[in-house]
Scaffold this active site. Structure first.
Site, PDB file in Angstrom:
ATOM      1  N   GLY A   8      87.846  42.259  71.672  1.00  0.00           N
ATOM      2  CA  GLY A   8      88.826  41.190  71.765  1.00  0.00           C
ATOM      3  C   GLY A   8      88.198  39.850  72.096  1.00  0.00           C
ATOM      4  O   GLY A   8      86.985  39.646  71.960  1.00  0.00           O
ATOM      5  N   CYS A   9      89.022  38.942  72.581  1.00  0.00           N
ATOM      6  CA  CYS A   9      88.650  37.531  72.663  1.00  0.00           C
ATOM      7  C   CYS A   9      87.618  37.190  73.737  1.00  0.00           C
ATOM      8  O   CYS A   9      87.049  36.104  73.704  1.00  0.00           O
ATOM      9  CB  CYS A   9      89.904  36.682  72.877  1.00  0.00           C
ATOM     10  SG  CYS A   9      91.012  36.660  71.450  1.00  0.00           S
TER      11      CYS A   9
END
Length: 388
Positions: free
Chosen positions: A163-164
C-alpha cells in the site's frame, strides 16, 4: 584462522546508503481530472446516478489533481465490462493484465534510473520490487530481472500488497541491504497500476469513490548503494529509517483482494490520525540530530490526498513552500501509492538544480520522507542532501 567478526567487518560497507539515480515512468494514457467525472460515469454506465455523480465531481474538484495517467483506456474497459461494474467477479481478467503490465512499466522506470546511474547493469547485486497490483509466482521481481537481462545471481525481494506507505519501506530495506553488503548496488522499483482497484460507483461505498478520484498509475526506480565511486553521483543519503503503527487506527485504511478485484476502504479520520501522530515520529527521528524546527528541513510526504497534506501543514505550522514538491506531484500524477515519494524525490532534486539551490534538498541539509498507508502504518526516513 579468520574470525566471524573479521568476516562481518569485511562484508559491510563503510559509509551510509545513498541514492545514486532516480527514474520514473507512466502509461501513455493521460486523463484530465476536470472531465474525468463525465468520463467515469459514462464508461461505467452510471449516468443515471446524478446525485452520486455530483458528489464525485466535488471530490475531483477538491483533489488538487489536474491530471493522472492510467493504463486502463476506454478501449480496454469496453473489452472488459466487468471492470466497470461495482462488484462483478473480474479478478482473473484483472490479473491477466497486471502480471504483464506492472513489470513492464517498472522496466521503463528502471531503464531510466540505470541510464542516469551510468554503470553497467551487471553491477546490480539486489532487486527490490514493490507493487500493490497482481500477485503471481514467480513474481514481478523475477519478470523484471528477465526483462532487464540482469544476472541470474541477483538477489531479489518481492513486496506485494503493502500500500501507500511502501515508498518508505523500500528505502528502509534498501538502506539495510546497501550498508550490510559491501559494494552492493540495489535496484528498487515501485510499479503501481489501478487495474485491480477500478470499479463502478456505488452509493453505499463512498470511500471507494474517493479512491477513483485520487489514484493514478506510475512506476519509479532508484539505485541505492554505499561508498559511491568517483563515477557515481550521489543524490540523497539515507540516514535513518523507522516504521510505526499509529495508535487506535485499526481499520483506518484497508484493502481486500477478492473475486471483484482489490476493494478499498478508508475512514474519514485518516487525515487527523496522520496529523496527530506525525510530530512524535519527527521528534524521535530528529532529536538525535538536535533538530526541532520542522521548517528547517526539506519535506517529501506521501500525498494520500489534499486533506492529509493540509492537516499536517496546519498541525506543524509548516510554511506553504515546504510541501511544494509533494503537492506538485499530486497535481501532475495523482496518488500513485508506493511510487509517489520516489517521484517527489525526483521532482525535488530536479527543481533544486533548476533553481540554482545549493543542495538536492531545496538548498537545505536535512530532510524527511514520510509514507502513510494501511495499518495505519507510518514510515519515517531521515535524508541528508548533497551539494547540487
Amino acid at each position: 584462522m579468520v574470525t566471524v567478526e573479521e568476516v562481518r567487518k569485511a562484508q559491510r560497507a563503510e559509509g551510509p546508503a545513498t541514492i545514486l539515480a532516480i527514474g520514473t515512468a507512466t502509461p501513455a494514457n493521460c486523463v484530465d481530472q476536470s472531465t474525468y467525472p463525465d468520463y467515469y460515469f459514462r464508461i461505467t454506465n452510471s449516468d443515471h446516478m446524478t446525485d452520486l455523480k455530483q458528489k464525485f465531481q466535488r471530490m475531483c474538484d477538491k483533489s488538487m489533481i489536474t491530471k493522472r495517467y492510467m493504463h486502463l483506456t476506454e478501449e480496454i474497459l469496453k473489452e472488459n465490462p466487468s471492470f466497470c461494474e461495482y462488484m462483478a467477479p473480474s479478478l482473473d481478467a484483472r490479473q491477466d493484465i497486471v502480471v504483464v503490465e506492472v513489470p513492464k512499466l517498472g522496466k521503463e522506470a528502471a531503464q531510466s534510473a540505470i541510464k542516469e546511474w551510468g554503470q553497467p547493469k551487471s553491477k546490480i547485486t539486489h532487486v527490490i520490487f514493490c507493487t500493490t497490483s497482481g500477485v503471481d509466482m514467480p513474481g514481478a521481481d523475477y519478470q523484471l530481472t528477465k526483462l532487464l537481462g540482469l544476472r541470474p545471481s541477483v538477489k531479489r525481494l518481492m513486496m506485494y500488497q503493502q500500500g501507500c506507505f511502501a515508498g518508505g519501506t523500500v528505502l528502509r530495506v534498501a538502506k539495510d541491504l546497501a550498508e550490510n553488503n559491501k559494494a552492493a548496488r540495489v535496484l528498487v522499483v515501485c510499479s503501481e497500476i489501478t487495474v485491480v482497484t477500478f470499479r463502478g460507483p456505488n452509493e453505499t461505498h463512498l470511500d471507494s469513490l474517493v479512491g477513483q478520484a485520487l489514484f493514478g498509475d506510475g512506476a519509479a526506480a532508484i539505485i541505492v548503494g554505499s561508498d559511491p565511486t568517483p563515477a557515481e553521483k550521489p543524490l540523497f543519503q539515507l540516514v535513518s529509517a523507522a516504521q510505526t503503527l499509529a495508535p487506535d487506527s485499526c481499520g483506518a485504511i484497508d484493502g481486500h483482494l477478492r473475486e471483484v478485484g482489490l476493494t478499498f476502504h478508508l475512514l474519514k479520520d485518516v487525515p487527523s490520525i496522520v496529523s496527530n501522530n506525525i510530530e512524535k515520529c519527527l521528534s524521535e527521528a530528529f532529536n538525535p540530530l538536535g533538530i526541532s524546527d520542522w521548517n528547517s528541513i526539506f519535506w517529501i510526504a506521501h500525498p494520500g490526498g489534499p486533506a492529509i497534506l493540509d492537516q499536517v501543514e496546519d498541525k506543524l505550522g509548516l510554511k506553504p513552500e515546504k510541501l511544494r514538491a509533494t503537492r506538485h506531484v499530486l497535481s501532475e500524477y495523482g496518488n500513485m501509492s508506493s511510487a509517489c515519494v520516489l517521484f517527489i524525490l525526483d521532482e525535488m532534486r530536479k527543481a533544486s538544480s533548476n533553481d540554482g539551490l545549493g543542495t538536492t534538498g531545496e538548498g537545505l541539509e536535512w530532510g524527511v520522507l514520510f509514507g502513510f498507508g494501511p495499518g495505519l502504518t507510518i514510515e519515517t526516513v531521515v535524508l541528508h542532501s548533497v551539494p547540487a
